[in-house]
Write an enzyme that holds these catalytic residues in place. Structure first.
Site, short mmCIF file in Angstrom:
data_model
loop_
_atom_site.label_atom_id
_atom_site.label_comp_id
_atom_site.label_asym_id
_atom_site.label_seq_id
_atom_site.Cartn_x
_atom_site.Cartn_y
_atom_site.Cartn_z
CD GLU A 16 -2.43 -1.36 2.42
OE1 GLU A 16 -3.61 -0.41 2.86
OE2 GLU A 16 -2.46 -2.21 3.13
CG PHE A 38 -15.78 -11.69 -0.31
CD1 PHE A 38 -15.20 -10.56 -1.24
CD2 PHE A 38 -17.19 -11.79 -0.25
CE1 PHE A 38 -16.29 -10.17 -2.15
CE2 PHE A 38 -18.11 -10.94 -0.98
CZ PHE A 38 -17.52 -10.05 -1.99
CB SER A 82 -5.81 -0.66 0.54
OG SER A 82 -5.65 0.51 1.50
CB SER A 83 -9.67 -3.57 -1.44
OG SER A 83 -10.73 -3.31 -0.76
N GLY A 116 -19.98 -14.78 1.79
CA GLY A 116 -20.29 -13.67 0.77
C GLY A 116 -21.81 -13.37 1.05
CG ASP A 161 -14.88 -0.74 6.78
OD1 ASP A 161 -14.95 0.50 7.21
OD2 ASP A 161 -13.90 -1.17 6.18
CG ASN A 166 -15.79 -6.19 6.48
OD1 ASN A 166 -15.61 -7.33 6.39
ND2 ASN A 166 -15.55 -5.47 5.40
CB SER A 177 -10.03 8.70 2.09
OG SER A 177 -8.82 8.33 1.59
#
Length: 355
Positions: free
Chosen positions: A16, A183, A191-192, A223, A301, A314, A326
């Site tokens: 990142e 997932f 940051s995925s 998911g 999240d 999450n 952001s």
């Protein structure tokens, strides 16, 4: 009143790195230069620390590394008679009053560098060693949240050694415990990065192999067809939560490209949810933050199941993105705390945490 010397620490060895550059450029642009002397210290991808002095654009585009002054001495370790701070070529020495890490991912958000900051005895923005390490590790964090009774989607996990030695058995186990879609996430990344969505065994295998490029431990989550809700939290002992916002991904999920490159996803602040859900989510965000011993800031999240309306936590991000797109600063802005004032508050919290 004299200015505080604030050192922005950016870059880093994680995947990142570029996200950090964007966040730092934004913070540098908006921090009140009338209140703070701002020193920018970059960490290259191979771990070298260098002092840079110049525009935020050169931080964002990565040119800072070529323009860095390699003759400036950065000392964060109290060794012998050396003072902790920055020593310039002309002999000038600047004591650092507050460290402001803008480091996302491993080596910056996972407690490692926070340990260095503790040794330096300089106040620093954000969570401490424990909260940073727990928040960064998705698997450990899930176990902590489970102990607290916070609702989560079903999940399981695997490791590189176990998966490589028992691939079929592990795939069978995952398919027994979870239904598609699944997932796939590296345990220690944000940051995925490295995250994928699998709708069948082939995609599951590919997703795990991809995630294993970033970490040796993999989290697999059930998911759900859900709305993605986020909340910003701020504080030390007294913690407040912002108004919640909703991410509306342009793809199947809110991925790295959407977050930091094309910005194709949209968001809505405040999220269009019931007052009861808003209150519940904000309370859970504060509880989660306190539960990992958070300090300063985090973004929490959530999912809201579109069919059942059930709310799931999450993850918690202890050093969320600070770019101009952001969610963390945007949610506070809508709540009533402007960007530059938010920076002031974070610095104030860093100082207060060491009193």
């Amino acid at each position: 009143m004299s200015k505080l010397n604030v050192a922005l620490i950016f870059g880093g060895k994680s995947g990142e790195h570029e996200v950090s550059l964007s966040s730092t450029a934004s913070i540098y642009k908006h921090i009140d230069k009338n209140k703070y002397n701002v020193f920018t210290i970059g960490i290259t991808k191979d771990g070298r620390w260098m002092y840079y002095e110049g525009s935020e654009e050169n931080i964002k585009n990565g040119q800072w590394e070529n323009l860095a002054n390699k003759n400036v001495e950065i000392n964060l370790i109290p060794v012998g008679n050396r003072e902790v701070g920055i020593k310039f070529e002309d002999g000038r020495f600047e004591k650092i009053d507050v460290l402001f890490p803008v480091l996302h991912g491993p080596y910056g958000e996972d407690g490692k560098i926070q340990g260095l900051f503790e040794i330096s005895q300089i106040p620093y923005v954000g969570c401490g060693v424990l909260a940073s390490s727990v928040g960064m590790d998705k698997l450990v964090c899930k176990k902590v949240f489970s102990q607290m009774g916070l609702p989560q989607v079903n999940y399981t996990y695997t490791t590189k050694i176990v998966f490589n030695n028992n691939t079929e058995e592990e795939l069978n186990k995952i398919e027994r415990e979870l239904d598609y879609p699944v997932f796939v996430k590296p345990a220690n990344l944000g940051s995925s990065v490295g995250i994928s969505k699998a709708t069948n065994r082939k995609e599951l295998l590919n997703g795990i192999n991809e995630a294993l490029k970033f970490d040796s431990r993999i989290v697999l989550e059930q998911g759900v067809d859900a709305r993605e809700i986020e909340v910003s939290v701020l504080g030390n002992e007294e913690v407040k939560a912002s108004i919640a916002g909703e991410i509306k991904p342009a793809k199947d999920f809110y991925d790295y490209e959407d977050k930091y490159i094309n910005g194709a996803s949209t968001y809505e602040i405040p999220a269009k949810i019931s007052d009861a859900d808003m209150e519940n989510i904000r309370k859970m965000a504060v509880d989660a933050f306190k539960g990992i011993d958070g300090k300063g800031l985090s973004r929490v999240d959530f999912f809201i199941d579109r069919k059942s309306g059930e709310i799931f936590i999450n993850e918690i991000n202890t050093l969320p993105g600070f770019t101009n797109i952001s969610m963390y600063p945007k949610m506070w802005e809508v709540t009533g705390l402007e960007y530059s004032n938010l920076i002031d508050k974070l610095i104030e919290l860093a100082i207060d945490s060491k009193k």
